[in-house]
Design a protein around this motif. Sequence first.
Motif, PDB file in Angstrom:
ATOM      1  N   ALA A 222      34.477  12.855  58.761  1.00  0.00           N
ATOM      2  CA  ALA A 222      35.328  12.820  57.574  1.00  0.00           C
ATOM      3  C   ALA A 222      35.453  11.415  57.003  1.00  0.00           C
ATOM      4  N   GLY A 223      35.443  10.396  57.868  1.00  0.00           N
ATOM      5  CA  GLY A 223      35.564   9.029  57.378  1.00  0.00           C
ATOM      6  C   GLY A 223      34.423   8.642  56.480  1.00  0.00           C
ATOM      7  N   GLU A 224      33.216   9.023  56.844  1.00  0.00           N
ATOM      8  CA  GLU A 224      32.057   8.697  56.006  1.00  0.00           C
ATOM      9  C   GLU A 224      32.080   9.503  54.711  1.00  0.00           C
ATOM     10  N   VAL A 225      32.596  10.720  54.784  1.00  0.00           N
ATOM     11  CA  VAL A 225      32.751  11.511  53.564  1.00  0.00           C
ATOM     12  C   VAL A 225      33.665  10.783  52.587  1.00  0.00           C
ATOM     13  N   SER A 226      34.792  10.249  53.085  1.00  0.00           N
ATOM     14  CA  SER A 226      35.729   9.523  52.231  1.00  0.00           C
ATOM     15  C   SER A 226      35.087   8.275  51.645  1.00  0.00           C
ATOM     16  N   ASP A 227      34.307   7.544  52.450  1.00  0.00           N
ATOM     17  CA  ASP A 227      33.635   6.344  51.945  1.00  0.00           C
ATOM     18  C   ASP A 227      32.640   6.697  50.841  1.00  0.00           C
ATOM     19  N   ASN A 228      31.863   7.754  51.065  1.00  0.00           N
ATOM     20  CA  ASN A 228      30.899   8.182  50.047  1.00  0.00           C
ATOM     21  C   ASN A 228      31.606   8.586  48.764  1.00  0.00           C
ATOM     22  N   TRP A 229      32.762   9.263  48.919  1.00  0.00           N
ATOM     23  CA  TRP A 229      33.546   9.711  47.770  1.00  0.00           C
ATOM     24  C   TRP A 229      33.933   8.520  46.902  1.00  0.00           C
ATOM     25  N   GLU A 230      34.436   7.455  47.539  1.00  0.00           N
ATOM     26  CA  GLU A 230      34.854   6.272  46.790  1.00  0.00           C
ATOM     27  C   GLU A 230      33.668   5.580  46.133  1.00  0.00           C
ATOM     28  N   THR A 231      32.524   5.546  46.816  1.00  0.00           N
ATOM     29  CA  THR A 231      31.325   4.934  46.239  1.00  0.00           C
ATOM     30  C   THR A 231      30.869   5.701  45.005  1.00  0.00           C
ATOM     31  N   ILE A 232      30.886   7.016  45.108  1.00  0.00           N
ATOM     32  CA  ILE A 232      30.463   7.853  43.983  1.00  0.00           C
ATOM     33  C   ILE A 232      31.432   7.707  42.815  1.00  0.00           C
ATOM     34  N   LYS A 233      32.743   7.652  43.114  1.00  0.00           N
ATOM     35  CA  LYS A 233      33.732   7.459  42.056  1.00  0.00           C
ATOM     36  C   LYS A 233      33.526   6.128  41.350  1.00  0.00           C
TER      37      LYS A 233
END
Length: 332
Positions: A222-233
């Motif tokens: 889940a942590g990497e999912v959150s990091d990817n989310w912020e990068t994409i945003k």
Amino acid sequence: MALIVVTTSPRVAPGLLAPAAWKALTRGRVLTGTPDHPYLPYLDEAGVRVEVVTPDPGAIARESRTGTVVWLAAQDGDEDFMRAVGHAAISLDEPPEIEVVPGSYDLPGARLLDLVQVMDRLRRECPWDRKQTHESLVPYLVEEAYEVLETIHQGDYGPPLREELGDLLLQVMFHARLAQERMGAEGTSGDGFDIDDVAAGIVEKLVRRHPHVFADVDVSGAGEVSDNWETIKAAERAAKGETASALSGVPMGQPAISLAAQLLRRAGRAGAPASLAGDLAPPAGARLFTLVRETQDAGLDPEAELRAAAREYRRRVEEWEGTADPAAPGLE
């Protein structure tokens, strides 16, 4: 013989029928009591002759004893008529077999089409709904969101939560309906949209921000999912020409405790030094801001913690009111 009842859904495009329904429509005399049934033109084109008759439950029950009768039910289900047919059939010495064949099925989410139709009618025919604007609806949007929150805090996950989510969904539908009225209007066609555009937008966003689900990106948790989310945003903001600040998109109009918490979370992920939160003005606000930061550092949600304390305070006051002297100051 038998009476075969073919039902259809008003939430499925006319003409789309299940194979079993098409087969049933060729098994006997086809009748309906609905002269404007939306399927009639399509059945006629397919060579299925449908007779529009005045519903006579007794006559249809009797005819079904000696031959197969197919009844194309109204899209509201023809419940009163079918109940009457059932009673008429039971009264016969040799009642016919009655079979219901669903001609079309609702897919998940199909009832949202009913909400679209109801909202359209309210906007046309209800004086209150007709005069609403995006601005006038703001208090209701905020109120309904908080009522959902309160229901969750109380643990009412059944019908109460379902009802409150429906009230919140209405607000989304209402705003989309208002925007739809701007579509094609002179000089404002650029900012009009409808509920389908709203749904399409969030679908595209969810697919884009979940490449580990809809593409070939691998994640470890889940942590990497959150990091990817912020990068994409961040990439999305850059594509729109927005500032690259980690705080872009933070709604400054939200309640102050949650606002401070979100600002601190965003700044922390961006690596902002803790010293930036020191010596803020005004002093009282600075103390509250520091308390929010300390609460987050302890792994707690400051909004939830304060809300829990407020609920406990309310309980104590109500308990005190139940035991205090009614003539005491403040209780008159």
